[in-house]
Design a protein around this motif. Sequence first.
Motif, PDB file in Angstrom:
ATOM      1  N   ASN A 109       0.827  -1.203   0.000  1.00  0.00           N
ATOM      2  CA  ASN A 109       0.000   0.000   0.000  1.00  0.00           C
ATOM      3  C   ASN A 109       0.862   1.253   0.000  1.00  0.00           C
ATOM      4  OD1 ASN A 109      -2.533  -1.333   0.030  1.00  0.00           O
ATOM      5  ND2 ASN A 109      -2.327  -1.709   2.211  1.00  0.00           N
ATOM      6  N   ARG A 125     -10.749  -4.038   7.464  1.00  0.00           N
ATOM      7  CA  ARG A 125     -10.543  -2.674   7.938  1.00  0.00           C
ATOM      8  C   ARG A 125     -11.850  -2.056   8.398  1.00  0.00           C
ATOM      9  NH1 ARG A 125      -6.183   0.092   3.727  1.00  0.00           N
ATOM     10  NH2 ARG A 125      -4.523  -1.430   4.054  1.00  0.00           N
ATOM     11  N   HIS A 140      -6.978   1.444  10.868  1.00  0.00           N
ATOM     12  CA  HIS A 140      -6.421   2.037   9.650  1.00  0.00           C
ATOM     13  C   HIS A 140      -7.329   3.174   9.179  1.00  0.00           C
ATOM     14  CE1 HIS A 140      -3.801  -1.373   9.814  1.00  0.00           C
ATOM     15  NE2 HIS A 140      -3.207  -1.038   8.688  1.00  0.00           N
ATOM     16  N   GLN A 141      -7.402   4.181   9.999  1.00  0.00           N
ATOM     17  CA  GLN A 141      -8.178   5.388   9.687  1.00  0.00           C
ATOM     18  C   GLN A 141      -7.639   6.485  10.599  1.00  0.00           C
ATOM     19  OE1 GLN A 141     -10.384   7.804  10.117  1.00  0.00           O
ATOM     20  NE2 GLN A 141     -11.896   7.748   8.488  1.00  0.00           N
ATOM     21  N   TYR A 177      -5.440   8.742   1.585  1.00  0.00           N
ATOM     22  CA  TYR A 177      -4.721   7.727   2.346  1.00  0.00           C
ATOM     23  C   TYR A 177      -4.902   7.898   3.843  1.00  0.00           C
ATOM     24  CZ  TYR A 177      -2.404   5.173  -1.353  1.00  0.00           C
ATOM     25  OH  TYR A 177      -2.156   4.345  -2.426  1.00  0.00           O
ATOM     26  N   SER A 219      -7.361   5.521   5.204  1.00  0.00           N
ATOM     27  CA  SER A 219      -7.128   4.076   5.153  1.00  0.00           C
ATOM     28  C   SER A 219      -5.859   3.621   5.856  1.00  0.00           C
ATOM     29  CB  SER A 219      -7.063   3.622   3.684  1.00  0.00           C
ATOM     30  OG  SER A 219      -6.013   4.284   2.996  1.00  0.00           O
ATOM     31  N   LEU A 220      -5.180   4.532   6.553  1.00  0.00           N
ATOM     32  CA  LEU A 220      -3.938   4.162   7.224  1.00  0.00           C
ATOM     33  C   LEU A 220      -3.883   4.771   8.612  1.00  0.00           C
ATOM     34  CD1 LEU A 220      -1.339   4.565   4.336  1.00  0.00           C
ATOM     35  CD2 LEU A 220      -2.168   2.431   5.308  1.00  0.00           C
ATOM     36  N   PRO A 221      -3.056   4.198   9.525  1.00  0.00           N
ATOM     37  CA  PRO A 221      -2.872   4.798  10.853  1.00  0.00           C
ATOM     38  C   PRO A 221      -1.925   5.992  10.777  1.00  0.00           C
ATOM     39  CG  PRO A 221      -1.594   2.782  10.663  1.00  0.00           C
ATOM     40  CD  PRO A 221      -2.388   2.898   9.392  1.00  0.00           C
TER      41      PRO A 221
END
Length: 482
Positions: free
Chosen positions: A218, A331, A366-367, A419, A422-424
């Motif tokens: 990713n 997720r 993942h947010q 992004y 969708s990611l930490p």
Amino acid sequence: MAAILTQIPEDGAQRPEVLRGPFRMPSRGRTSGRELERAGERSGGARFSAPASPYDRAIGFLLPAAAFFLSWWQVGRMPAFNLTMSDIILILCTLLMLVSRGLNARMMGRVSVLWVGGIAMLLGGMLVGSTMHGDFARWPVVAGQYAFALLLIPMVLANCSLAMLRKAAVAYIWGVAVSQAVGITLVNLFSRDLINQYVNKYVVTGNGRLGAFTGEPNSNGAVCVFALIFLLHAVIGKYLRPVVAVPLALVIVAGMVYSASFTAFSATILSIGFVLAFSRIRTVITIALPVLIVVGAYVGLGGPVPAVFEQRVGDAVVSGDPTKAGTFVGRSVLIQEAWEMSGDNLLIGLGSDGYRKASVYGMPVHQLYLLVLNEGGIVSFLGLSLMFAAMFVHGIFITGRSRTDGVSALAILGVFFIYAMSLPHMFARMWNGPVMLMLALAAAGAAASALTTVRRPRWNNRHLPADGQGAQPETERTPEAG
């Protein structure tokens, strides 16, 4: 403090090289600033610019090197300190700039105060949460990473010349392209076991997705999207020739396909389409059309496509069902858990990395927005929102002075915001480094464009004396010219 931080007028971007240094011109009396600018433009700026100091020459070499390795997150990385080769080079640039001319405290132009305030709120909320939960040890690490990525690096970049930033942008494109070329070659020639043994265990995952030197599929897809935006900006700005840009674009697109990231694929379509929509038709014909022809011919002739891309991205695109895109369902479970937990963490968060311990799944959500809300409470969440708003407003200001630079800045911000959903945590420089570089590059380009844009002189012949002397032409200065 004045010796360390250099305040630049207006939006904080440095003036172009043609406007720096002493100008010596044969004239009667004083020479006006506009005459100096015209002289610099006529000469191309080189002969009138001040000689570069040893510090500037060193920074001019180190900054592109740092940009080249910016996406190589797993090469030469020190996990204990979360530092990469690019980080070490950037630290050297920071020290050299501190010694030579200081840093630019207006890294976000007119919204710099909002930017710094947002960072303070983001880290302050996490500090309160970490202290109240008795787990303070992790906060200095997270705070240091964010401060380095979002304060020091932007201040360094905002104090660099336009020419230096363009070199760094091209170096970043080449760094991403080389990473993809090496990764694709390894995946097609060697088995995963051999790659893990002799190269790096992060180059390719167990299901065949390409992580390249970024270390994670990713993340690799994200740097490919960033690089494509930089490439378009370079072609439009005419500091990268199309004959070089097209092969680089094909390699980067291939790397994105091998990473099999649905987020990267969607972000590419949206961001590149956004840039091209506000570009001239000549730009579309120069680079977009050749790439589309090559890709269309490849697909039409039945060229091989990685099976993992068909499974993770192709099925979701064809069916229009995002639940078929890789780990979307997993997720979503984490996002639902984070939303339910947020009600108990509004005032005092869980602290830095506290979510991982509180979650029943033992991993961060993942947010980014929900993660910050849970770990820093409402204060950190508002700080993050203020930071994102400051970046967006800064991009709008740049667009008002130069559409080309502003559109590219807004496009890369859009990818960054996507992004973030969708990611930490995104304090790793491979995530925010390209964004900071593009914002600095766009601001410098917009400043240069505004300083050199004036309307054609309008002569008023009615007021000319008989001998034609003593009268000066009336000129109209546009708002961009100042």
